[in-house]
Scaffold this active site. Structure first.
Site, PDB file in Angstrom:
ATOM      1  N   GLN A   1       0.829  -1.203   0.000  1.00  0.00           N
ATOM      2  CA  GLN A   1       0.000   0.000   0.000  1.00  0.00           C
ATOM      3  C   GLN A   1       0.866   1.257   0.000  1.00  0.00           C
ATOM      4  OE1 GLN A   1      -3.098  -0.151   2.961  1.00  0.00           O
ATOM      5  NE2 GLN A   1      -3.394  -2.332   2.631  1.00  0.00           N
ATOM      6  N   CYS A   2       1.786   1.301  -0.940  1.00  0.00           N
ATOM      7  CA  CYS A   2       2.722   2.411  -1.061  1.00  0.00           C
ATOM      8  C   CYS A   2       2.528   3.019  -2.444  1.00  0.00           C
ATOM      9  CB  CYS A   2       4.144   1.860  -0.892  1.00  0.00           C
ATOM     10  SG  CYS A   2       5.484   3.005  -1.238  1.00  0.00           S
ATOM     11  N   GLY A   3       2.789   4.292  -2.583  1.00  0.00           N
ATOM     12  CA  GLY A   3       2.659   4.948  -3.879  1.00  0.00           C
ATOM     13  C   GLY A   3       3.594   4.384  -4.929  1.00  0.00           C
ATOM     14  N   LEU A   4       4.628   3.654  -4.504  1.00  0.00           N
ATOM     15  CA  LEU A   4       5.606   3.081  -5.431  1.00  0.00           C
ATOM     16  C   LEU A   4       5.345   1.609  -5.741  1.00  0.00           C
ATOM     17  CD1 LEU A   4       8.753   4.678  -3.747  1.00  0.00           C
ATOM     18  CD2 LEU A   4       7.547   5.484  -5.789  1.00  0.00           C
ATOM     19  N   THR A   5       4.301   1.047  -5.160  1.00  0.00           N
ATOM     20  CA  THR A   5       4.016  -0.382  -5.282  1.00  0.00           C
ATOM     21  C   THR A   5       3.835  -0.822  -6.731  1.00  0.00           C
ATOM     22  OG1 THR A   5       3.034  -0.463  -3.083  1.00  0.00           O
ATOM     23  CG2 THR A   5       2.438  -2.242  -4.596  1.00  0.00           C
TER      24      THR A   5
END
Length: 176
Positions: free
Chosen positions: A37-41
């Site tokens: 759940q990360c913007g970079l996922t």
């Protein structure tokens, strides 16, 4: 002081102890701290899958270590954890959403007193900009066929941007 990743044992996603020497000797490995759940996922998992699909037969592996140490990202007005799931759910997420099955290990801390010994060593081998601390999820370490860290890439460095480094490492024979 360890000289290679081969000297470490870690727990896999099922809680079993794994010798990195037995698992990765002679392989090129991308060691990465991951979060679902990360913007970079999306960009990182998508590119790691493409790279793994292309180079796995030549000896590339991806060692993914879930990490929920970064407190969460602000989404609208909520602050959410980045990796709240258990390892089984994480593997299911990666397999379902990205059709990828990296070598998934147990959740770790990558910073602080409770940091996993492997991650403490990785940071000593390849320091970061300004500080050696891992600044965010998807920090990537490239390990050669001899178990030595040859480079560190920040969270916003896309995996495809260091394909030349991966190919160079794959072209070099192990000196084991």
């Amino acid at each position: 002081m360890a000289k290679t990743i081969y000297e470490f044992k870690v727990k896999d996603a099922d809680g079993n102890e794994v010798s990195l020497g037995e698992k990765y000797k002679g392989k090129v490995v991308i060691v990465v701290n991951v979060a679902s759940q990360c913007g970079l996922t999306n960009s990182n998992y998508t590119q790691l899958k493409e790279i793994l699909d292309k180079y796995q037969e030549r000896g590339l592996a991806v060692a993914a270590f879930p990490c929920n140490q970064f407190g969460g990202q602000v989404r609208a007005v909520l602050v959410l954890p980045q990796e709240p799931a258990c390892e089984i759910d994480i593997m299911s997420f990666v397999k379902t959403k990205f059709s990828m099955e990296p070598d998934l290990f147990s959740k770790v801390n990558v910073n602080g007193n409770e940091a996993d010994p492997l991650w403490k060593w990785l940071k000593k081998e390849q320091g970061g900009t300004l500080t050696d601390a891992i600044k965010w999820n998807f920090t990537k370490f490239l390990v050669n066929r001899n178990g030595e860290v040859i480079n560190r890439y920040g969270p916003t460095t896309e995996p495809k941007s260091f394909i030349k480094d991966i190919e160079k490492a794959l072209d070099e024979p192990a000196k084991l």
